[in-house]
Write a protein that holds these residues in place. Structure first.
Motif, PDB file in Angstrom:
ATOM      1  N   ARG A 128     -34.194 -37.555  -6.821  1.00 22.97           N
ATOM      2  CA  ARG A 128     -34.161 -36.776  -5.587  1.00 22.97           C
ATOM      3  C   ARG A 128     -33.049 -37.292  -4.675  1.00 22.97           C
ATOM      4  O   ARG A 128     -32.873 -38.489  -4.493  1.00 22.97           O
ATOM      5  CB  ARG A 128     -35.507 -36.837  -4.871  1.00 22.97           C
ATOM      6  CG  ARG A 128     -36.619 -36.246  -5.733  1.00 22.97           C
ATOM      7  CD  ARG A 128     -37.909 -36.035  -4.974  1.00 22.97           C
ATOM      8  NE  ARG A 128     -38.894 -35.417  -5.869  1.00 22.97           N
ATOM      9  CZ  ARG A 128     -38.956 -34.128  -6.127  1.00 22.97           C
ATOM     10  NH1 ARG A 128     -38.112 -33.300  -5.528  1.00 22.97           N
ATOM     11  NH2 ARG A 128     -39.863 -33.646  -6.954  1.00 22.97           N
TER      12      ARG A 128
ATOM     13  N   GLU B 125     -37.560 -28.111  -9.422  1.00 24.44           N
ATOM     14  CA  GLU B 125     -38.410 -29.190  -8.931  1.00 24.44           C
ATOM     15  C   GLU B 125     -39.035 -28.814  -7.586  1.00 24.44           C
ATOM     16  O   GLU B 125     -40.184 -29.168  -7.308  1.00 24.44           O
ATOM     17  CB  GLU B 125     -37.596 -30.479  -8.796  1.00 24.44           C
ATOM     18  CG  GLU B 125     -37.045 -31.022 -10.109  1.00 24.44           C
ATOM     19  CD  GLU B 125     -38.134 -31.455 -11.073  1.00 24.44           C
ATOM     20  OE1 GLU B 125     -39.208 -31.873 -10.595  1.00 24.44           O
ATOM     21  OE2 GLU B 125     -37.905 -31.394 -12.302  1.00 24.44           O
ATOM     22  N   ALA B 126     -38.283 -28.080  -6.764  1.00 21.74           N
ATOM     23  CA  ALA B 126     -38.773 -27.749  -5.428  1.00 21.74           C
ATOM     24  C   ALA B 126     -39.981 -26.831  -5.455  1.00 21.74           C
ATOM     25  O   ALA B 126     -40.846 -26.909  -4.575  1.00 21.74           O
ATOM     26  CB  ALA B 126     -37.645 -27.107  -4.618  1.00 21.74           C
TER      27      ALA B 126
ATOM     28  N   ALA C  33     -32.736 -28.580  -9.173  1.00 20.16           N
ATOM     29  CA  ALA C  33     -33.300 -28.877  -7.856  1.00 20.16           C
ATOM     30  C   ALA C  33     -34.257 -27.769  -7.409  1.00 20.16           C
ATOM     31  O   ALA C  33     -35.329 -28.038  -6.858  1.00 20.16           O
ATOM     32  CB  ALA C  33     -32.178 -29.056  -6.832  1.00 20.16           C
TER      33      ALA C  33
ATOM     34  N   TYR D 132     -36.091 -36.862 -12.909  1.00 21.52           N
ATOM     35  CA  TYR D 132     -35.370 -36.238 -11.801  1.00 21.52           C
ATOM     36  C   TYR D 132     -35.126 -37.243 -10.686  1.00 21.52           C
ATOM     37  O   TYR D 132     -36.038 -37.978 -10.280  1.00 21.52           O
ATOM     38  CB  TYR D 132     -36.149 -35.043 -11.251  1.00 21.52           C
ATOM     39  CG  TYR D 132     -35.341 -34.234 -10.265  1.00 21.52           C
ATOM     40  CD1 TYR D 132     -34.231 -33.521 -10.691  1.00 21.52           C
ATOM     41  CD2 TYR D 132     -35.669 -34.224  -8.917  1.00 21.52           C
ATOM     42  CE1 TYR D 132     -33.467 -32.785  -9.791  1.00 21.52           C
ATOM     43  CE2 TYR D 132     -34.925 -33.489  -8.011  1.00 21.52           C
ATOM     44  CZ  TYR D 132     -33.819 -32.778  -8.453  1.00 21.52           C
ATOM     45  OH  TYR D 132     -33.061 -32.061  -7.571  1.00 21.52           O
TER      46      TYR D 132
ATOM     47  N   ASP E  20     -32.598 -32.372  -1.698  1.00 19.30           N
ATOM     48  CA  ASP E  20     -33.978 -32.147  -2.133  1.00 19.30           C
ATOM     49  C   ASP E  20     -34.949 -32.241  -0.960  1.00 19.30           C
ATOM     50  O   ASP E  20     -35.972 -31.536  -0.934  1.00 19.30           O
ATOM     51  CB  ASP E  20     -34.357 -33.152  -3.219  1.00 19.30           C
ATOM     52  CG  ASP E  20     -33.593 -32.932  -4.509  1.00 19.30           C
ATOM     53  OD1 ASP E  20     -33.838 -31.918  -5.176  1.00 19.30           O
ATOM     54  OD2 ASP E  20     -32.728 -33.756  -4.832  1.00 19.30           O
TER      55      ASP E  20
END
Length: 563
Positions: A136, A174-175, A171, A134, A140
């Protein structure tokens, strides 16, 4: 509930439970450490669940393992109940909507896969789909700050707005990972429909829950329920006793615009509550990677990320990395499962690109080239409109707005054309998706195009570079007649290098007289290499008593390696 059951029956059920877990783990090709990471369970919990002679694992552990290993959850839980000797109805504690974040597979939350499955579906376990590393970006950081506020006890809603396959859902995934470590749950309302599920249960959302509204137009844009869902979300976000919660949503720009635009005076306002909800909560996701993001992606490549490496090879110039990654698996599926005419057109396009034809492929060339890619049975079943139907199917885009074969336009040069400029192609031209071009170079590298391909190239292609590359490709594949015809077409259009190539073919065939004639034509037209080649050929022929002799490989003008 009370404990009962025959001891032997309980032991047999526990043995069978562990055997199924072991078999599924082996099929998935995972270690227990990897399984712990995927389920969010502690390593000791995983070890105990598999350990012969160990205690019966909890129902939550069995459910989590079954979900990640592709096993039928109800059957596994029934084995576990028998092993534990539980008789009678099992009380269910309402832990809130959804399940722990760590028990979710990101693809079940509609994160687009970026590669093919690593485990075959017929092997009895669920296929594992790949995710690249990933990268960023600026949005992000905003997401991370919002998640940080939520972790400190304040409810938040963030709506990521961007075009298809720009990385919005990934996104969001991942957050929320920091919240997984804190035991947060995630609820994705979708059954029986997204709008119905959200409207029915939003009032049951418990604290420390992520509400996952991917493709939020299905919730907020619903003609009957959209405004009510927006009102329920507003209540959830502003009720201190129900927080903290995090609402994550994604939208395409056109939907966001339609919900937030103010109506003209006197017109109805169908999205007033939605507009209020979105105000101050939207976050734009860019279409492409900037230089900083491309550099970060290159760092991932250096660490061994093959998916990112392939994507950068195709998409670095325009920066649409996420779109390339998202569309790749579906492009291959469309090719592999296409109708015979669709596959024939794509294979003709793949062969043209790998053998050196330019990006813009004339439609007339593709149609004529495709015929010999069809079997006799498929050819006999062609309808009058087969080409029109196939091109229409190939124009339908996949994720990331990529189409397998899309119509395009050629840009006219902004400088004076040389005297020998190629005749412009008449009619529509098409461009093959970059990923399918790369796929074709790999899967078709040992295949030679059929006769219809060469005939169509000779009939329809006019660009000198295209004809040169195909003539060379025909030569190395021993399609010598087609190589001759393609060189001849170039020579007739005034390209002197083609005369040299024809002369070299004549020389290799032992026709010294024909070779000399062609060399002389090129020399008379001012080609200096032709003079040198003619002199060298005469010198060698005279030194060998007039016997035919081939030019050495160093003087051949066409490539000998396969494209």
């Amino acid at each position: 509930m009370h404990v009962g059951g025959v001891p032997d029956e309980r032991e047999a059920a526990l043995t069978e439970l562990r055997k199924r877990l072991e078999d599924a783990l082996a099929r998935a090709g995972l270690t227990k450490v990897q399984l712990a990471a995927r389920t969010g369970l502690a390593r000791t919990t995983i070890q105990t669940a598999f350990q012969p002679g160990g205690p019966v694992p909890s129902a939550a552990t069995v459910a989590a393992l079954a979900g990640k290993l592709g096993l039928p959850e109800e059957q596994m839980l029934e084995l576990r109940r028998t092993a534990a000797g539980e008789v009678g109805p099992v009380p269910v504690r309402d832990e809130g909507l959804g399940k722990p974040i760590g028990q979710w597979d990101p693809h079940d939350l509609e994160v687009h896969p970026a590669g093919t499955a690593t485990v075959a579906v017929h092997s009895g376990t669920r296929a594992q789909l790949a995710l690249p590393g990933y990268v960023r970006r600026a949005h992000d950081q905003v997401l991370a700050e919002g998640v940080g506020e939520v972790a400190r006890g304040r409810s938040r809603m963030l709506v990521l707005v961007g075009s298809s396959s720009t990385g919005k859902t990934r996104a969001c995934w991942e957050a929320v990972q920091p919240l997984a470590a804190e035991g947060w749950r995630l609820w994705h309302p979708y059954d029986p429909t997204r709008a119905e599920a959200a409207l029915a249960d939003l009032d049951r959302v418990a604290p420390r829950t992520v509400v996952w509204l991917n493709e939020a137009q299905h919730y907020l844009g619903h003609p009957q329920a959209g405004e009510r869902i927006a009102a329920a979300l507003h209540t959830l976000l502003t009720s201190a006793e129900r927080g903290p919660v995090l609402v994550l949503a994604t939208l395409w720009p056109e939907y966001s615009d339609s919900y937030t635009v103010l109506p003209s005076p006197g017109e109805p306002d169908p999205h007033s509550r939605v507009r209020e909800l979105l105000t101050g909560r939207t976050l734009t996701v860019p279409e492409a990677f900037d230089e900083e993001a491309l550099h970060a992606a290159s760092v991932l490549v250096q660490s061994g990320d093959r998916l990112m490496e392939d994507a950068l090879t195709r998409a670095r110039t325009h920066g649409r990395i996420t779109q390339d990654l998202a569309g790749a698996p579906e492009l291959v599926r469309r090719y592999e499962h296409g109708t015979p005419p669709v596959k024939a057109l794509l294979e003709a396009a793949m062969d043209a690109r790998r053998l050196g034809v330019g990006l813009h492929l004339p439609q007339a060339f593709l149609i004529d080239a495709a015929t010999d890619y069809l079997t006799d049975d498929d050819y006999d079943q062609l309808t009058e409109d087969w080409a029109e139907a196939a091109f229409a199917a190939l124009a339908r885009p996949v994720h990331g707005k990529q189409a397998p074969l899309r119509r395009t336009a050629t840009r006219h040069p902004r400088f004076p054309a040389p005297a020998s400029a190629p005749v412009p192609v008449s009619g529509p031209v098409f461009r093959l998706a970059d990923y399918l071009e790369q796929h074709g170079r790999t899967t078709r590298r040992r295949l030679c195009p059929p006769a219809s391909f060469w005939h169509a190239a000779h009939t329809h292609l006019t660009d000198p570079d295209d004809l040169h590359n195909l003539a060379s490709a025909a030569d190395v594949r021993q399609r010598l007649q087609w190589a001759h015809h393609l060189w001849r077409k170039l020579a007739d259009a005034g390209h002197l290098d083609a005369l040299l190539s024809l002369a070299q073919m004549r020389n290799l065939a032992g026709d010294l007289e024909g070779a000399e004639t062609l060399y002389r034509q090129a020399a008379d037209a001012g080609h200096l290499d032709a003079l040198a080649s003619l002199a060298w050929m005469r010198e060698r022929a005279g030194g060998l008593g007039g016997r035919p002799n081939c030019l050495p490989a160093s003087r051949r003008r066409w490539p000998r390696g396969c494209p």
